[in-house]
Motif scaffolding. Structure first.
Motif, short mmCIF file in Angstrom:
data_model
loop_
_atom_site.label_atom_id
_atom_site.label_comp_id
_atom_site.label_asym_id
_atom_site.label_seq_id
_atom_site.Cartn_x
_atom_site.Cartn_y
_atom_site.Cartn_z
N SER A 83 30.28 -56.59 5.79
CA SER A 83 30.60 -55.34 6.45
C SER A 83 31.91 -55.43 7.23
N PRO A 84 32.79 -54.48 7.02
CA PRO A 84 34.02 -54.48 7.82
C PRO A 84 33.78 -53.96 9.24
N THR A 85 32.63 -53.34 9.46
CA THR A 85 32.31 -52.76 10.76
C THR A 85 31.97 -53.82 11.80
N TYR A 86 31.30 -54.89 11.40
CA TYR A 86 30.84 -55.91 12.33
C TYR A 86 31.66 -57.19 12.15
N THR A 87 32.05 -57.77 13.28
CA THR A 87 32.82 -59.02 13.23
C THR A 87 32.00 -60.21 13.71
N ARG A 88 31.00 -59.96 14.56
CA ARG A 88 30.14 -61.03 15.06
C ARG A 88 28.69 -60.63 14.87
N GLU A 89 27.84 -61.64 14.71
CA GLU A 89 26.40 -61.37 14.53
C GLU A 89 25.79 -60.73 15.75
N SER A 90 26.30 -61.05 16.93
CA SER A 90 25.72 -60.51 18.16
C SER A 90 25.93 -59.01 18.30
N GLU A 91 26.83 -58.44 17.53
CA GLU A 91 27.06 -56.99 17.56
C GLU A 91 25.94 -56.22 16.85
N LEU A 92 25.20 -56.89 16.04
CA LEU A 92 24.17 -56.26 15.21
C LEU A 92 22.80 -56.72 15.66
N PHE A 122 2.63 -68.03 15.19
CA PHE A 122 3.89 -68.73 15.39
C PHE A 122 4.65 -68.89 14.07
N ILE A 123 3.94 -69.23 13.02
CA ILE A 123 4.58 -69.41 11.71
C ILE A 123 5.18 -68.09 11.23
N ILE A 124 4.44 -67.00 11.38
CA ILE A 124 4.94 -65.70 10.94
C ILE A 124 6.14 -65.27 11.77
N VAL A 125 6.09 -65.46 13.09
CA VAL A 125 7.21 -65.08 13.95
C VAL A 125 8.47 -65.86 13.58
N ILE A 126 8.35 -67.15 13.38
CA ILE A 126 9.51 -67.97 13.01
C ILE A 126 10.06 -67.53 11.66
N ASN A 127 9.19 -67.26 10.70
CA ASN A 127 9.62 -66.82 9.38
C ASN A 127 10.35 -65.47 9.45
N VAL A 128 9.80 -64.51 10.19
CA VAL A 128 10.42 -63.20 10.32
C VAL A 128 11.77 -63.32 11.02
N TYR A 129 11.83 -64.12 12.08
CA TYR A 129 13.09 -64.31 12.79
C TYR A 129 14.16 -64.93 11.88
N ASN A 130 13.78 -65.93 11.10
CA ASN A 130 14.74 -66.56 10.19
C ASN A 130 15.23 -65.59 9.13
N GLN A 131 14.32 -64.79 8.57
CA GLN A 131 14.73 -63.80 7.57
C GLN A 131 15.68 -62.77 8.16
N ALA A 132 15.36 -62.30 9.36
CA ALA A 132 16.22 -61.30 10.00
C ALA A 132 17.58 -61.89 10.36
N SER A 133 17.61 -63.13 10.78
CA SER A 133 18.89 -63.79 11.11
C SER A 133 19.75 -63.96 9.86
N GLU A 134 19.12 -64.36 8.75
CA GLU A 134 19.86 -64.50 7.50
C GLU A 134 20.42 -63.17 7.03
N LEU A 135 19.63 -62.11 7.15
CA LEU A 135 20.10 -60.78 6.75
C LEU A 135 21.25 -60.34 7.65
N ARG A 136 21.15 -60.63 8.93
CA ARG A 136 22.21 -60.26 9.87
C ARG A 136 23.50 -61.00 9.52
N LYS A 137 23.40 -62.27 9.14
CA LYS A 137 24.59 -63.03 8.72
C LYS A 137 25.21 -62.39 7.48
N LYS A 138 24.36 -61.99 6.52
CA LYS A 138 24.85 -61.39 5.29
C LYS A 138 25.53 -60.05 5.57
N ILE A 139 24.98 -59.27 6.49
CA ILE A 139 25.58 -57.98 6.83
C ILE A 139 26.96 -58.19 7.46
N VAL A 140 27.07 -59.15 8.36
CA VAL A 140 28.35 -59.42 9.02
C VAL A 140 29.37 -59.91 8.01
N GLU A 141 28.93 -60.68 7.01
CA GLU A 141 29.85 -61.17 5.99
C GLU A 141 30.43 -60.05 5.14
#
Length: 160
Positions: free
Chosen positions: A110-119, A89-108
């Motif tokens: 990247s001109p290609t993506y406007t919302r996090e849900s697109e990625l 559970f700890i590893i899954v939560i950590n991986v999910y949080n890291q991936a969510s943060e990276l997705r936020k950074k990519i959306v910020e």
């Protein structure tokens, strides 16, 4: 013979996770071209050839942990079940949080993506998050969790 194949499968599975991690596309935030993609997720390419080894590794881990856990007392089985569950559970939560943060950074950036849900969470920039030592450990922990649960169920069911 089974042990030799299991050891080879373990080593090939480690290689699989290493290659997937190593083939992670770098996120070039300061690039003059902006954030660009590619021809797909190159980090998933090793799965084509190494998946049979990974499958056998999971099967062998399940088999060996079942053999080990059937010899243990009920209290130790419960400890293994709880410990592997909590660590998973700890590893899954950590991986999910890291991936969510990276997705936020990519959306910020990247001109290609406007919302996090697109990625999607698994993309060619996030291979290093999903294929590393901790997620390899997660596979082992989930296999142990499943085998511990199976041994607990087998010990409860009366034999005819």
């Amino acid at each position: 013979m089974f042990k030799i194949i299991y050891i080879i499968s373990f080593l090939m599975s480690v290689l699989l996770f290493y290659l997937c991690n190593d083939m992670t596309q770098t996120l070039n935030i300061n690039s003059e071209f902006g954030v660009v993609g590619g021809n797909g997720n190159l980090g998933l390419f090793p799965w084509i050839f190494l998946f049979p080894f990974f499958g056998f590794f999971v099967y062998g881990t399940f088999k060996y942990s079942m053999l080990t856990l059937t010899k243990l007392a009920k209290a130790k089985k419960i400890m293994m079940l709880a410990g592997s569950g909590v660590l998973s559970f700890i590893i899954v939560i950590n991986v999910y949080n890291q991936a969510s943060e990276l997705r936020k950074k990519i959306v910020e950036v990247s001109p290609t993506y406007t919302r996090e849900s697109e990625l999607s969470l698994l993309n060619f920039w996030s291979n290093s998050i999903f294929f590393n030592f901790f997620t390899f450990l997660l596979v082992i922990l989930l296999t142990i969790l499943l085998s511990a649960g199976m041994t607990m169920l087998k010990s409860r069911v009366p034999r005819a």
